[in-house]
Design a protein around this motif. Sequence first.
Motif, PDB file in Angstrom:
ATOM      1  N   TRP A  65      92.748  94.304 -22.917  1.00 30.62           N
ATOM      2  CA  TRP A  65      93.241  95.154 -21.884  1.00 30.62           C
ATOM      3  C   TRP A  65      93.475  94.572 -20.574  1.00 30.62           C
ATOM      4  N   ASP A  66      94.655  94.636 -19.877  1.00 29.51           N
ATOM      5  CA  ASP A  66      95.107  93.896 -18.659  1.00 29.51           C
ATOM      6  C   ASP A  66      94.647  94.652 -17.266  1.00 29.51           C
ATOM      7  N   ILE A  67      94.620  95.760 -17.191  1.00 32.98           N
ATOM      8  CA  ILE A  67      94.241  96.290 -15.986  1.00 32.98           C
ATOM      9  C   ILE A  67      93.697  97.801 -16.131  1.00 32.98           C
ATOM     10  N   ALA A  68      92.684  98.231 -15.621  1.00 31.58           N
ATOM     11  CA  ALA A  68      92.117  99.462 -15.640  1.00 31.58           C
ATOM     12  C   ALA A  68      92.224 100.087 -14.241  1.00 31.58           C
ATOM     13  N   LEU A  69      92.771 101.187 -14.378  1.00 34.44           N
ATOM     14  CA  LEU A  69      93.042 102.103 -13.232  1.00 34.44           C
ATOM     15  C   LEU A  69      91.704 103.060 -13.055  1.00 34.44           C
ATOM     16  N   PHE A  70      90.761 103.005 -12.367  1.00 34.47           N
ATOM     17  CA  PHE A  70      89.654 103.739 -12.449  1.00 34.47           C
ATOM     18  C   PHE A  70      89.674 104.839 -11.310  1.00 34.47           C
ATOM     19  N   ALA A  71      89.470 106.105 -11.782  1.00 39.42           N
ATOM     20  CA  ALA A  71      89.705 107.361 -10.922  1.00 39.42           C
ATOM     21  C   ALA A  71      88.580 108.308 -11.105  1.00 39.42           C
ATOM     22  N   ILE A  72      87.295 107.652 -11.374  1.00 35.27           N
ATOM     23  CA  ILE A  72      86.004 108.601 -11.590  1.00 35.27           C
ATOM     24  C   ILE A  72      85.156 108.069 -10.334  1.00 35.27           C
ATOM     25  N   GLY A  73      83.922 109.068 -10.566  1.00 31.72           N
ATOM     26  CA  GLY A  73      83.077 108.760  -9.236  1.00 31.72           C
ATOM     27  C   GLY A  73      82.362 107.431  -9.292  1.00 31.72           C
ATOM     28  N   SER A  74      81.846 107.378  -8.192  1.00 32.02           N
ATOM     29  CA  SER A  74      80.986 106.040  -7.980  1.00 32.02           C
ATOM     30  C   SER A  74      79.886 105.607  -9.028  1.00 32.02           C
ATOM     31  N   GLU A  75      79.270 106.595  -9.554  1.00 29.06           N
ATOM     32  CA  GLU A  75      77.842 106.575 -10.502  1.00 29.06           C
ATOM     33  C   GLU A  75      78.687 105.873 -11.947  1.00 29.06           C
ATOM     34  N   ALA A  76      79.395 106.775 -12.107  1.00 27.08           N
ATOM     35  CA  ALA A  76      80.435 106.260 -13.571  1.00 27.08           C
ATOM     36  C   ALA A  76      81.037 105.083 -13.378  1.00 27.08           C
ATOM     37  N   THR A  77      81.567 104.560 -12.391  1.00 34.26           N
ATOM     38  CA  THR A  77      82.246 103.365 -11.993  1.00 34.26           C
ATOM     39  C   THR A  77      81.190 102.211 -12.005  1.00 34.26           C
ATOM     40  N   LYS A  78      79.971 102.442 -11.516  1.00 35.05           N
ATOM     41  CA  LYS A  78      79.141 101.537 -11.346  1.00 35.05           C
ATOM     42  C   LYS A  78      78.603 100.931 -12.756  1.00 35.05           C
ATOM     43  N   VAL A  79      78.434 102.054 -13.843  1.00 33.96           N
ATOM     44  CA  VAL A  79      78.179 101.589 -15.262  1.00 33.96           C
ATOM     45  C   VAL A  79      79.619 100.606 -15.804  1.00 33.96           C
ATOM     46  N   HIS A  80      80.651 101.376 -15.708  1.00 33.25           N
ATOM     47  CA  HIS A  80      81.885 101.053 -16.497  1.00 33.25           C
ATOM     48  C   HIS A  80      82.516  99.910 -15.945  1.00 33.25           C
ATOM     49  N   ALA A  81      82.889  99.708 -14.545  1.00 34.47           N
ATOM     50  CA  ALA A  81      83.916  98.910 -13.938  1.00 34.47           C
ATOM     51  C   ALA A  81      83.340  97.420 -14.254  1.00 34.47           C
ATOM     52  N   PRO A  82      82.012  97.077 -14.182  1.00 36.52           N
ATOM     53  CA  PRO A  82      81.579  95.919 -14.544  1.00 36.52           C
ATOM     54  C   PRO A  82      81.631  95.365 -16.019  1.00 36.52           C
ATOM     55  N   ARG A  83      81.659  96.420 -16.738  1.00 33.99           N
ATOM     56  CA  ARG A  83      81.832  96.326 -18.354  1.00 33.99           C
ATOM     57  C   ARG A  83      83.345  95.955 -18.389  1.00 33.99           C
ATOM     58  N   ALA A  84      84.092  96.784 -17.763  1.00 32.56           N
ATOM     59  CA  ALA A  84      85.786  96.359 -17.934  1.00 32.56           C
ATOM     60  C   ALA A  84      85.853  95.015 -17.293  1.00 32.56           C
ATOM     61  N   ALA A  85      85.472  94.645 -16.185  1.00 28.83           N
ATOM     62  CA  ALA A  85      85.650  93.507 -15.606  1.00 28.83           C
ATOM     63  C   ALA A  85      85.276  92.325 -16.397  1.00 28.83           C
ATOM     64  N   LYS A  86      84.124  92.433 -16.911  1.00 29.84           N
ATOM     65  CA  LYS A  86      83.428  91.259 -17.818  1.00 29.84           C
ATOM     66  C   LYS A  86      84.153  91.079 -18.974  1.00 29.84           C
ATOM     67  N   CYS A  89      89.294  92.592 -18.203  1.00 30.84           N
ATOM     68  CA  CYS A  89      90.393  93.559 -17.611  1.00 30.84           C
ATOM     69  C   CYS A  89      89.994  93.688 -16.186  1.00 30.84           C
ATOM     70  N   VAL A  90      91.244  93.558 -15.395  1.00 26.96           N
ATOM     71  CA  VAL A  90      91.278  93.739 -13.973  1.00 26.96           C
ATOM     72  C   VAL A  90      91.052  95.121 -13.566  1.00 26.96           C
ATOM     73  N   VAL A  91      90.055  95.451 -12.738  1.00 23.72           N
ATOM     74  CA  VAL A  91      89.783  97.038 -12.278  1.00 23.72           C
ATOM     75  C   VAL A  91      90.235  97.096 -11.180  1.00 23.72           C
ATOM     76  N   ILE A  92      90.991  98.297 -10.922  1.00 24.81           N
ATOM     77  CA  ILE A  92      91.526  98.696  -9.700  1.00 24.81           C
ATOM     78  C   ILE A  92      90.874 100.252  -9.287  1.00 24.81           C
ATOM     79  N   ASP A  93      89.985 100.050  -8.575  1.00 26.45           N
ATOM     80  CA  ASP A  93      88.919 101.212  -8.363  1.00 26.45           C
ATOM     81  C   ASP A  93      89.085 102.101  -7.374  1.00 26.45           C
ATOM     82  N   ASN A  94      89.227 103.331  -7.385  1.00 21.56           N
ATOM     83  CA  ASN A  94      89.575 104.490  -6.331  1.00 21.56           C
ATOM     84  C   ASN A  94      88.453 104.975  -5.918  1.00 21.56           C
ATOM     85  N   SER A  95      87.124 104.380  -6.316  1.00 24.08           N
ATOM     86  CA  SER A  95      85.647 105.292  -5.586  1.00 24.08           C
ATOM     87  C   SER A  95      85.598 104.303  -4.596  1.00 24.08           C
TER      88      SER A  95
END
Length: 340
Positions: A65-86, A89-95
């Motif tokens: 996947w190319d891009i993930a637009l994140f619109a969840i809280g910081s706690e969930a982002t902390k778990v899943h954003a690094p997983r997507a980035a690794k 997939c480029v993460v664009i994070d709203n938290s």
Amino acid sequence: MGYRIAIVGATGNVGREMLNILDERQFPVNEIVALASRKSQGTEISFGDKTLKTKDLEQFDFAGWDIALFAIGSEATKVHAPRAAKAGCVVIDNSSLYRYDNDVPLIVPEVNPQAIHGYDKKNIIANPNCSTAQMVVALKPLHDRATIKRVVVSTYQSVSGAGKDGIDELWDQTKSIYNPTDSKPPRQFTKQIAFNVIPHIDVFMDSGETKEEWKMVVETKKIVDPKIKVTATCVRVPVFVGHCEAINIEFEDHLDEDEARDILREAPGIMVVDKREDGGYVTPIECVGDFATYISRIRQDSTIDNGLNLWCVSDNLRKGAALNAVQIAELLGREVLKKG
């Protein structure tokens, strides 16, 4: 040719707006997936004339996947954003999680598009706070002309900034005013929000400012110029959608109000509505659903040598969150990925 896009938090207000804006702006989507928590799995979400069924974020594989637009809280982002980035997939994070990380660019495309090239340190890009995003769009063209020394801002922020629960609380309390037997005590906010204003957004810090106020200071420095001094007072108001800001700006050089008005009229992302007559300004009701940041009440501040006052209004679910994230994705596509 297009992109494979994941919307993380697709069932929330901002996630739904992201889907709407991707469709409205005809973002080059080859494939799109709506992700949410397991309890929301299978929820149907609209994307243009299509209906998407949400998938479980916990089990989703971001590889390919190319891009993930994140619109969840910081706690969930902390778990899943690094997983997507690794997974590439480029993460664009709203938290707020990555906004203050020196290895993560914090971007408002009209203001600091060049920062996009720093995304590859962590494969993550941060979206700023809603109140910061609209303010820096207004500040940047004026700063380029006359160099801003100091900003004093008071915000009037709608309840949608606190999510669906904030909207529901204002609605329920407003109805209960006319039905005293159905009292609705504060839950999302610290005091009654219906027919009231609350000078408190986010938690208090040791300095006496709230974290929302601190965010505006730190983010403005990171996005525009670290030399700018900023002080903020952030207030929650009983409006469903649309943040307003009264901004006082002190410059190093003189800037006439007429020239400032002309500069802002030509600046990207801004609409100037500034007539010195009844109704010759913009309020939140007029900005809902629009992409622009509106500027009104531009006038000289006679109490300092080089000062201006202005009124700034924007749809916080759009420019303050979803629109800015999609604009970052567009910028990333044009400048870096180049598939669209």
